[in-house]
Design an enzyme around this catalytic site. Structure first.
Site: not given
Ligand code: G3I
Length: 375
Positions: A188, A229, A265, A293, A295
């Site tokens: 990030e 990432n 996400h 990651e 979801d």
């Protein structure tokens, strides 16, 4: 629906059998070999047991076996504190070809007090994955969040911050050298408007901290794939552009960047239509791409309609990865709704993962499996 495991699918059993026989034959070729037979036999037995542990319930594809049918892995972020829970361990064992420590390898977890290291949870995750032949995505070495208080309090001079960063990378990536498939070296680095995120790293070294971190990671573990990432980079945007320009500049500078991680996400019904094109763009830079990651959160309580939308979303993400040659795999951020960061961060949302809180496969699970295996 979930059935207790009965027999192993033929393919796996055959593979094990072949391996067992070959091992014994190789050993029995000469006297020395014959003496080794007994140790080889023990070795093969141990290997197949470990191998078998990851075998899927009879005849049912798993997220991993489905992804593997296209040469990719399917992974999930796990918390070793739940490994003693039978349902959790069974799901992680049977469904995953890769694991990511959700929190266990973060700086605040491994060095809560300066010089005082706690590798217990990270070690347990590594042991769990290795016993099952699963890849490990290390997460993460350099981030602005979940840093121990002694580090953020400082004060440290810029040169000290640099040394603390490179020492930490050498220590953690060095400890797990050879066990890690890929590291999220830098996590990030950008804000949503595409500017550099303020952090003790950026303040001390400017943008150079990324290349310095990558070089330190390469030195500590030459075999691990090194990633940057980030989130909200899955669609054309100033942030996606900033990450793209950084990856391109690092490649031009010969810095050791091997991959870009798209966290993914998502909110149900809002999968970027250009996800595939964005992944292709990064891949064209000569780096791997991974969904790291995933979801897909829905309003809670979920209903048949929202779960159907979520299923289509999971299928869309898998299809996008499948369509991009250098997309190496998909990792979800957790595997069961029983343990997910979403409800505590997004009020009124949840149920974001392929298995529900009772560890039953959701429509998203079946849609993801179909998307990997569809002709
Ligand atoms: O360890 C403490 C524990 O001692 C204390 O009793 C407990 C009570 O507050 O908190 C525990 O720390 C929590 C930590 O997770 C470990 O469980 C923190 O409060 C909590 O904020 C932290 O949340 C994690 C979050 O990162 C922090 O930013 C989530 O579990 C984790 O899923 C999430 O993961 C991040 C990725 O690393 C990067 N990308 C986004 C993703 C979601 O935010």
């Amino acid at each position: 629906m979930w059935q207790p495991r009965t027999a192993r699918p033929a393919a796996r059993t055959l593979q094990e059998a072949v391996w067992r026989v070959a091992g014994l034959l190789r050993c029995a070729r000469n006297d020395a070999g014959r003496r080794l037979v007994s140790s080889c036999a023990a070795l093969t037995a141990a290997f197949s047991l470990t191998f078998a542990a990851a075998a899927a319930p009879a005849g049912e594809p798993t997220l991993q076996s489905a992804a593997a049918s296209t040469g990719r892995y399917f992974g999930a972020a796990l918390d070793p504190d739940h490994f003693d829970e039978k349902a959790y361990a069974k799901l992680a064992t049977e469904q995953l070809g890769a694991v990511t420590p959700e929190n266990a390898m973060k700086w605040d977890a491994v060095e809560p007090r300066r010089g005082d290291f706690d590798w217990d949870r990270a070690d347990r995750l590594v042991a769990f994955a290795r016993a099952r032949g699963q890849k490990i995505r290390g997460h993460n070495l350099v981030w602005h969040s979940q840093l121990p208080a002694w580090l953020t309090r400082g004060p440290f001079a810029p040169a000290e911050v640099r040394e603390l960063m490179t020492d930490h990378i050498a220590r953690e990536a060095g400890r797990y050298r050879g066990a890690i498939y890929a590291w999220d070296v830098v996590n990030e680095p950008f804000t949503d408007d595409g500017r550099w995120r303020q952090s003790i790293w950026y303040d001390a070294m400017g943008a150079d901290y990324v290349a310095i971190a990558l070089r330190a990671a390469r030195a500590a573990d030459p075999d691990a794939k090194l990633y940057i990432n980030d989130y909200n980079v899955e669609t054309e945007s100033p942030k996606m552009r900033a990450l793209y320009d950084l990856a391109a500049a690092l490649k031009r500078a010969g810095a050791p960047i091997d991959g870009v991680g798209l966290q993914a996400h998502f909110v149900a019904g809002h999968i970027p239509s250009d996800l595939r094109a964005v992944m292709q763009k990064f891949a064209a830079l000569g780096v791997d791409v991974a969904i790291t990651e995933l979801d897909v959160r829905v309003r809670t309580p979920p209903d048949a309609k929202s779960l159907a939308v979520q299923a289509a979303d999971y299928a869309a993400v898998v299809a996008a990865c499948r369509a991009v040659k250098r997309c190496v795999g998909v990792t979800t951020w957790g595997i069961t709704d029983d343990y997910s960061w979403i409800p505590s961060f997004f009020a009124g949302y949840g149920a974001a993962l392929p298995f529900d809180e009772d560890y039953r496969p959701k429509p998203a699970y079946f849609a993801a499996v179909r998307a990997w295996t569809a002709p």
